[in-house]
Scaffold this active site. Structure first.
Site, short mmCIF file in Angstrom:
data_model
loop_
_atom_site.label_atom_id
_atom_site.label_comp_id
_atom_site.label_asym_id
_atom_site.label_seq_id
_atom_site.Cartn_x
_atom_site.Cartn_y
_atom_site.Cartn_z
N GLY A 196 -37.70 -93.10 -82.76
CA GLY A 196 -37.18 -92.28 -81.65
C GLY A 196 -37.44 -92.88 -80.25
O GLY A 196 -37.91 -93.40 -79.80
N GLU A 220 -32.96 -90.65 -75.45
CA GLU A 220 -32.76 -89.40 -75.44
C GLU A 220 -31.65 -89.06 -75.32
O GLU A 220 -30.50 -89.41 -74.63
CB GLU A 220 -33.93 -89.90 -74.06
CG GLU A 220 -35.20 -89.72 -74.52
CD GLU A 220 -35.39 -90.41 -73.04
OE1 GLU A 220 -35.64 -90.06 -71.89
OE2 GLU A 220 -36.74 -91.28 -72.99
N ASN A 242 -29.99 -87.98 -72.17
CA ASN A 242 -29.55 -88.84 -71.45
C ASN A 242 -29.27 -90.59 -71.60
O ASN A 242 -29.00 -91.23 -70.40
CB ASN A 242 -29.90 -88.23 -69.74
CG ASN A 242 -29.36 -86.24 -69.45
OD1 ASN A 242 -28.07 -86.33 -70.12
ND2 ASN A 242 -30.11 -86.00 -69.04
N GLY A 257 -28.17 -93.09 -74.02
CA GLY A 257 -27.69 -93.24 -75.68
C GLY A 257 -27.98 -94.55 -75.32
O GLY A 257 -28.39 -95.41 -75.73
N GLU A 310 -26.95 -96.09 -83.92
CA GLU A 310 -27.43 -97.76 -83.91
C GLU A 310 -26.89 -98.37 -82.52
O GLU A 310 -26.42 -99.63 -83.20
CB GLU A 310 -28.10 -98.66 -85.45
CG GLU A 310 -28.70 -96.91 -86.06
CD GLU A 310 -30.09 -97.90 -87.09
OE1 GLU A 310 -30.43 -98.80 -86.70
OE2 GLU A 310 -30.51 -97.39 -88.29
N THR A 328 -23.18 -97.78 -80.09
CA THR A 328 -21.71 -97.69 -80.46
C THR A 328 -21.03 -99.15 -80.72
O THR A 328 -21.53 -99.92 -80.33
CB THR A 328 -20.59 -96.71 -79.44
OG1 THR A 328 -20.84 -97.55 -77.64
CG2 THR A 328 -21.90 -95.55 -78.83
#
Ligand code: COS
Length: 379
Positions: free
Chosen positions: A124, A127, A129, A131, A363, A365
């Site tokens: 993880g 979150e 907001n 990315g 993973e 953009t």
């Protein structure tokens, strides 16, 4: 460097292909339809050694190379991008983080369980907001004696619900301090740690995605991976390798779409002949084939650099950016070649397109890959 598959890779490819034809192809439509994560298939892949592919045998892994890992994902991608994504996330993110950055005790404790498939792994970073702008994460960990107390949420986490263990990146310092993030190991069932499944995804629907919630979760300090504050850089290195796995999966999806297109184009007749005989279709197939070959070359180049301990930040981004965009193009062309049939779930084309789209997002953009590449070029 040679991209000819060696004998071991060919055997591995055959083994994964047979497994995918037997255990995945007959069911993938149902998993896609119901958005069902088939954990029993993951367990079977664990028995085959596909869940600790590059983990050394001393920790219960298969001890294979990154190039061999790429081969496995290419084969899985041809059949189901969702299952491929789960295998990629388990191997290169959770297991990879423990293997590359964990201490000996952590490796001994977790790697054999992860490599055998007894435990499923999650990782993880993202979150709701944050990315692309991963460093601005808000979830915090505060030290309290021998424990750390975690509060916040993580989003879009593969195996967030079914994962038995997760590696999570949490803020332990100031906002925007690149040495203010730490990696923690958190086991399922830890009080205050829960997860909620994220539903209604466009593609990779056989792969489970969830939100993780940390409500005063107490983690012993032994569960810190590496040094406190080193988490962000560890995560960037893990993503460098992870991006090669997404590139591999993208190559597989693209090739799956291409092979289905060739088969259809040879069988489907219009104007008294197979549509493959028309240049309009032949040229589409030529473009697809050329782009897939190029994507595979970039991917194996990046895997080779990883296997020979060279930097892969740029090469992983090259491969991920190019291969993921190729997978979308090939999925799109497969739908076009199959026409109305391609637009239905009876044929595999639309699923290749839906699964492929995630490859340009997860993973990092395509835009982040270009940012990484341009920064490397301009260094
Ligand atoms: N390997 C090792 N260290 C790295 C690194 C890498 N690949 N990339 C960056 N770092 C280091 C930098 O050297 C820098 O160190 P110092 O502060 O000591 O100089 C630090 O990490 C911060 O790097 P940077 O300044 O480049 O951070 P930015 O906030 O500008 O962002 C990007 C970097 C955008 C590349 C990063 O946030 C990123 O990859 N975002 C996408 C995240 C992502 O892929 N999320 C998807 C997860 S789905 S599983």
């Amino acid at each position: 460097m040679s991209i000819e598959l060696n004998e071991q890779q060919q055997m591995l490819a055959r083994m994964v292909r047979d497994f995918a034809e037997r255990e995945i192809r007959p069911h993938y439509k149902k998993w896609d339809e119901l958005e069902e994560f088939p954990i029993e298939v993951m367990k079977k892949m664990g028995e085959l050694g596909l869940l600790g592919i590059f983990v050394p045998e001393q920790y219960g892994g298969s001890g294979l190379s990154y190039a061999e890992y790429a081969t496995v994902l290419m084969e899985l991608g041809k059949v189901c991008g969702g299952i491929g994504l789960s295998v990629a996330a388990h191997n290169s993110l959770c297991t990879g983080h423990l293997y590359f950055h964990g201490n000996e005790a952590q490796k001994q404790k977790y790697l054999p369980k992860l490599a055998s498939g007894e435990w499923i792994g999650a990782w993880g970073l993202t979150e709701a907001n944050t990315g692309s702008d991963a460093m601005r994460m808000k979830t915090t960990a505060v030290q309290d004696g021998d424990y750390w107390v975690l509060n916040g949420t993580k989003n879009w986490i593969t195996h967030g619900l079914s994962g038995d263990v997760a590696v999570v990146l949490i803020r332990t310092g100031e906002l925007l301090d690149s040495n203010g993030i730490t990696a923690f190991i958190i086991e399922k069932g830890t009080p205050g740690f829960s997860a909620v499944k994220i539903k209604d995804k466009l593609g990779v629907r056989a792969s489970e995605t969830a939100e993780l919630i940390f409500d005063n979760v107490r983690i012993p300090k032994e569960n810190v991976i590496g040094e406190v504050g080193h988490g962000f850089k560890q995560a960037m290195q893990i993503l460098d390798g992870g991006r090669i796995s997404i590139a591999s999966l993208s190559c597989g999806i693209a090739r799956g779409a291409f092979e289905a297109s060739v088969k259809y184009a040879k069988e489907r007749e219009q104007f008294g002949q197979p549509i493959a005989h028309f240049q309009a279709i032949g040229f589409k197939l030529a473009d697809m084939a050329t782009q897939i070959e190029a994507a595979e070359l970039l991917t194996y180049q990046a895997a080779h650099k990883k296997d020979t301990h060279q930097a892969v930040t740029k090469e992983g981004a090259f491969a991920k950016y190019f291969a993921s965009e190729v997978s979308v193009k090939c999925g799109n062309e497969a739908v076009q070649i199959m026409g109305g049939y391609g637009y239905t779930k009876e044929y595999p084309a639309e699923k290749f397109l839906r699964d492929a789209k995630l490859m340009t997002i997860g993973e990092g953009t395509s835009e982040i890959q270009k940012l990484v590449i341009s920064r490397e070029i301009l260094k």
